[in-house]
Design a protein around this motif. Structure first.
Motif, short mmCIF file in Angstrom:
data_model
loop_
_atom_site.label_atom_id
_atom_site.label_comp_id
_atom_site.label_asym_id
_atom_site.label_seq_id
_atom_site.Cartn_x
_atom_site.Cartn_y
_atom_site.Cartn_z
N ALA A 13 0.83 -1.22 0.00
CA ALA A 13 0.00 0.00 0.00
C ALA A 13 0.86 1.26 0.00
O ALA A 13 0.70 2.15 0.83
CB ALA A 13 -0.98 0.00 1.17
N LYS A 22 3.75 5.86 2.42
CA LYS A 22 2.66 5.01 2.89
C LYS A 22 1.32 5.67 2.61
O LYS A 22 1.13 6.85 2.87
CB LYS A 22 2.78 4.75 4.39
N PHE A 24 -1.54 4.52 4.06
CA PHE A 24 -2.40 4.37 5.24
C PHE A 24 -1.63 4.60 6.53
O PHE A 24 -0.44 4.36 6.62
CB PHE A 24 -3.01 2.96 5.27
N ASN A 34 -7.12 2.62 10.98
CA ASN A 34 -7.05 2.16 9.58
C ASN A 34 -7.67 3.24 8.70
O ASN A 34 -8.79 3.12 8.25
CB ASN A 34 -7.78 0.83 9.41
N LYS A 35 -6.90 4.30 8.46
CA LYS A 35 -7.40 5.37 7.61
C LYS A 35 -6.32 5.80 6.63
O LYS A 35 -5.13 5.60 6.86
CB LYS A 35 -7.90 6.56 8.42
N ILE A 36 -6.76 6.39 5.55
CA ILE A 36 -5.83 6.77 4.49
C ILE A 36 -5.24 8.15 4.79
O ILE A 36 -5.91 9.02 5.36
CB ILE A 36 -6.54 6.75 3.11
N ASN A 37 -3.96 8.31 4.47
CA ASN A 37 -3.32 9.62 4.61
C ASN A 37 -3.96 10.60 3.62
O ASN A 37 -4.40 10.21 2.55
CB ASN A 37 -1.83 9.53 4.30
N ARG A 106 -8.61 -1.37 2.46
CA ARG A 106 -7.32 -0.90 1.96
C ARG A 106 -7.15 -1.16 0.47
O ARG A 106 -6.83 -0.26 -0.30
CB ARG A 106 -6.17 -1.58 2.70
N ARG A 109 -9.03 0.76 -2.31
CA ARG A 109 -8.46 2.08 -2.59
C ARG A 109 -7.14 1.96 -3.35
O ARG A 109 -6.85 2.77 -4.24
CB ARG A 109 -8.28 2.84 -1.29
#
Length: 135
Positions: A13, A22, A24, A34-37, A106, A109
């Protein structure tokens, strides 16, 4: 310098543009993290290209869920040879999809950004190690 392989970057990822940053924050099965940057920490790519962009990831997640459910049904039948109990298959599918939900979050996305986004392309000149001269 060797380029980072696309399959390795997708599996871990990493950012689709630089394959270093990264995507996430936190672990895959960590509660609440568990979140996306918002942006890539390496190259600054904004992951949500436009408002509501990741609504399209729901379609990818749906396809992943269907494929997983079919795989779970086949595995359940192969292991049990029971074709009579709908509750066995219902519980197996629901349990399996529940356990695989963080993976679907994850990788839906990741797949969306790597394969289904015409605006994002790999930039090999960004695929460099930041710590190269800091030894």
């Amino acid at each position: 310098m060797a380029q980072t392989p696309k399959a390795w970057a997708m599996l871990h990822a990493k950012c689709p543009r630089c394959r270093r940053g990264k995507m996430f924050v936190g672990g895959m099965y960590s509660f609440g993290s568990n979140k996306i940057n918002e942006r890539c920490p390496h190259c600054g790519l904004m992951f949500e290209i436009e408002p509501g962009y990741f609504y399209a990831a729901m379609y990818v997640s749906y396809a992943l869920n269907i494929a997983e459910a079919v795989g779970i049904v086949i595995a359940t039948y192969t292991l049990t040879h029971n074709a009579d109990s709908p509750w066995l298959y219902t519980c197996a599918i629901l349990g399996g999809c529940f356990l695989l939900a963080p993976i679907n979050f994850r990788y839906s996305r990741v797949i969306l950004l790597y394969w289904l986004s015409p605006k994002i392309h790999y930039q090999p000149y960004l695929d460099t190690d930041d710590n190269k001269g800091n030894t």
